[in-house]
Design a protein around this motif. Structure first.
Motif, short mmCIF file in Angstrom:
data_model
loop_
_atom_site.label_atom_id
_atom_site.label_comp_id
_atom_site.label_asym_id
_atom_site.label_seq_id
_atom_site.Cartn_x
_atom_site.Cartn_y
_atom_site.Cartn_z
N ALA A 37 27.46 15.39 -20.93
CA ALA A 37 27.65 16.52 -21.85
C ALA A 37 26.38 17.35 -22.00
O ALA A 37 26.44 18.57 -22.13
CB ALA A 37 28.12 15.99 -23.21
N ASN A 38 25.22 16.70 -21.98
CA ASN A 38 23.97 17.44 -22.17
C ASN A 38 23.57 18.25 -20.94
O ASN A 38 22.56 18.95 -20.95
CB ASN A 38 22.83 16.52 -22.61
CG ASN A 38 22.49 15.47 -21.58
OD1 ASN A 38 23.03 15.45 -20.47
ND2 ASN A 38 21.59 14.57 -21.95
N ALA A 39 24.35 18.13 -19.84
CA ALA A 39 24.09 18.92 -18.64
C ALA A 39 24.90 20.22 -18.65
O ALA A 39 24.83 21.00 -17.71
CB ALA A 39 24.42 18.11 -17.39
N LEU A 40 25.67 20.43 -19.72
CA LEU A 40 26.42 21.67 -19.90
C LEU A 40 25.72 22.47 -20.99
O LEU A 40 25.78 22.13 -22.17
CB LEU A 40 27.87 21.38 -20.29
CG LEU A 40 28.68 20.50 -19.33
CD1 LEU A 40 30.04 20.17 -19.91
CD2 LEU A 40 28.84 21.20 -17.98
N VAL A 41 25.02 23.52 -20.59
CA VAL A 41 24.20 24.29 -21.53
C VAL A 41 24.66 25.74 -21.53
O VAL A 41 24.72 26.39 -20.48
CB VAL A 41 22.71 24.22 -21.14
CG1 VAL A 41 21.87 25.02 -22.13
CG2 VAL A 41 22.24 22.77 -21.08
N GLU A 42 24.98 26.26 -22.73
CA GLU A 42 25.43 27.64 -22.84
C GLU A 42 24.26 28.52 -23.23
O GLU A 42 23.55 28.25 -24.19
CB GLU A 42 26.54 27.73 -23.89
CG GLU A 42 27.28 29.06 -23.86
CD GLU A 42 28.47 29.06 -24.81
OE1 GLU A 42 29.61 29.01 -24.32
OE2 GLU A 42 28.26 29.08 -26.03
N VAL A 43 24.06 29.60 -22.45
CA VAL A 43 22.92 30.50 -22.67
C VAL A 43 23.40 31.96 -22.60
O VAL A 43 24.53 32.24 -22.21
CB VAL A 43 21.81 30.28 -21.62
CG1 VAL A 43 21.30 28.84 -21.68
CG2 VAL A 43 22.31 30.61 -20.22
N LEU A 44 22.53 32.87 -22.99
CA LEU A 44 22.78 34.29 -22.79
C LEU A 44 22.42 34.61 -21.35
O LEU A 44 21.33 34.26 -20.90
CB LEU A 44 21.91 35.12 -23.73
CG LEU A 44 22.04 36.64 -23.61
CD1 LEU A 44 23.39 37.10 -24.12
CD2 LEU A 44 20.90 37.32 -24.37
N PRO A 45 23.32 35.24 -20.58
CA PRO A 45 22.98 35.57 -19.19
C PRO A 45 21.70 36.39 -19.13
O PRO A 45 21.50 37.29 -19.95
CB PRO A 45 24.19 36.39 -18.72
CG PRO A 45 25.31 35.99 -19.62
CD PRO A 45 24.67 35.69 -20.94
N SER A 46 20.84 36.09 -18.17
CA SER A 46 19.55 36.78 -18.09
C SER A 46 19.72 38.29 -17.94
O SER A 46 18.92 39.08 -18.46
CB SER A 46 18.72 36.22 -16.93
OG SER A 46 19.43 36.35 -15.70
N ALA A 47 20.77 38.71 -17.24
CA ALA A 47 20.99 40.14 -17.03
C ALA A 47 21.35 40.86 -18.33
O ALA A 47 21.23 42.09 -18.43
CB ALA A 47 22.10 40.35 -16.00
N ALA A 48 21.80 40.11 -19.34
CA ALA A 48 22.20 40.72 -20.60
C ALA A 48 21.09 40.70 -21.65
O ALA A 48 21.26 41.23 -22.74
CB ALA A 48 23.43 40.00 -21.16
N ALA A 49 19.95 40.10 -21.33
CA ALA A 49 18.89 39.90 -22.32
C ALA A 49 18.41 41.22 -22.94
O ALA A 49 18.15 41.29 -24.14
CB ALA A 49 17.72 39.17 -21.67
N ALA A 109 27.13 39.65 -26.26
CA ALA A 109 28.19 38.69 -26.62
C ALA A 109 28.54 37.78 -25.45
O ALA A 109 29.20 36.75 -25.64
CB ALA A 109 29.44 39.43 -27.08
N LEU A 110 28.12 38.15 -24.26
CA LEU A 110 28.42 37.33 -23.08
C LEU A 110 27.72 35.98 -23.18
O LEU A 110 26.63 35.87 -23.76
CB LEU A 110 27.99 38.04 -21.79
CG LEU A 110 28.76 39.29 -21.39
CD1 LEU A 110 28.15 39.90 -20.14
CD2 LEU A 110 30.23 38.97 -21.15
N VAL A 169 25.98 24.61 -15.54
CA VAL A 169 26.43 23.25 -15.24
C VAL A 169 25.41 22.62 -14.30
O VAL A 169 25.30 23.00 -13.13
CB VAL A 169 27.83 23.24 -14.60
CG1 VAL A 169 28.31 21.80 -14.38
CG2 VAL A 169 28.82 24.00 -15.47
N ASP A 170 24.63 21.70 -14.83
CA ASP A 170 23.58 21.04 -14.05
C ASP A 170 24.13 19.69 -13.58
O ASP A 170 24.13 18.71 -14.32
CB ASP A 170 22.33 20.85 -14.91
CG ASP A 170 21.14 20.35 -14.11
OD1 ASP A 170 21.28 20.19 -12.89
OD2 ASP A 170 20.08 20.13 -14.72
N THR A 171 24.61 19.66 -12.34
CA THR A 171 25.29 18.47 -11.82
C THR A 171 24.29 17.48 -11.23
O THR A 171 23.42 17.89 -10.45
CB THR A 171 26.30 18.87 -10.73
OG1 THR A 171 27.06 19.99 -11.18
CG2 THR A 171 27.25 17.73 -10.41
#
Length: 207
Positions: free
Chosen positions: A95-107, A114-115, A120-122
């Motif tokens: 579960a800790n390998a699933l990280v939600e972030v703001l896309p860099s292009a939207a910074a 809102a994106l 997913v770090d497998t």
């Protein structure tokens, strides 16, 4: 009909990292589907099976998967995410390998703040195979129809690429798969019409 749209697949040459080579990895299978339901709900689903052969593929090219969506009107569901190691052992993505972030292009673009991007770090090792299956469901009324125009090739070869578009029977549907020999298969079932292709794809050119 307000749902009438044009559907186009247009594989074209694309620039890629010069360190990527066809022998680094291979997609055993990619399956993508777009479904327009009778109530206007749209569902995009992708599953992929990817085997890694080099450290570059493992650490740089394919170490993470990125899924962008807008939580205001879209729901992301990860159906499966795991790695089959070279010895056959299955390692589920923690579960800790699933990280939600703001896309860099939207910074620096407030209109797109809102994106969200699910990273997913497998867990991987040389010779491992990554399995990822997810869907994005869009609420009715937010998109006028299914509109697709995209490159199909990846930087590594795809042994089997399956694409399908499903719409309510009677919906007007225009489509084309450019520069490839695969013929469209059209089927109708339970009030829905599906157009699909299955193709073997070489790696994208890097000129």
């Amino acid at each position: 009909s307000h749902m009438t749209k044009i559907y186009t697949f247009a594989p074209l040459p694309v620039c890629a990292d010069s360190s990527v080579t066809a022998r680094e990895a291979e997609f055993k299978k990619i399956k993508e589907s777009w479904t327009l339901q009778a109530d206007g709900t749209q569902v995009y689903r992708q599953s992929k099976v990817l085997t890694l052969y080099t450290h570059t593929a493992m650490n740089r090219t394919y170490g993470e998967s990125f899924i962008t969506y807008d939580p205001r009107y879209q729901t992301l569901q990860i159906h499966e995410s795991y790695t089959r190691q070279k010895d056959g052992n299955i390692v589920k993505t923690p579960a800790n390998a699933l990280v939600e972030v703001l896309p860099s292009a939207a910074a620096n673009a407030p209109a797109f703040n809102a994106l969200r991007e699910m990273v997913v770090d497998t867990p991987v090792e040389l010779g491992a195979t990554i399995y990822l299956d997810y869907s994005i469901t869009t609420k009715p009324g937010y998109l006028p129809g299914i509109q697709i125009c995209r490159l199909l090739e990846h930087s590594s070869p795809v042994k089997e690429y399956e694409i399908s578009i499903t719409v309510p029977r009677g919906q007007h549907l225009e489509y084309a798969l450019n520069n490839h020999k695969a013929k469209a298969s059209v089927t109708e079932s339970e009030g829905m019409k599906q157009v699909s292709w299955t193709e073997n794809l070489p790696p994208s050119r890097r000129e």
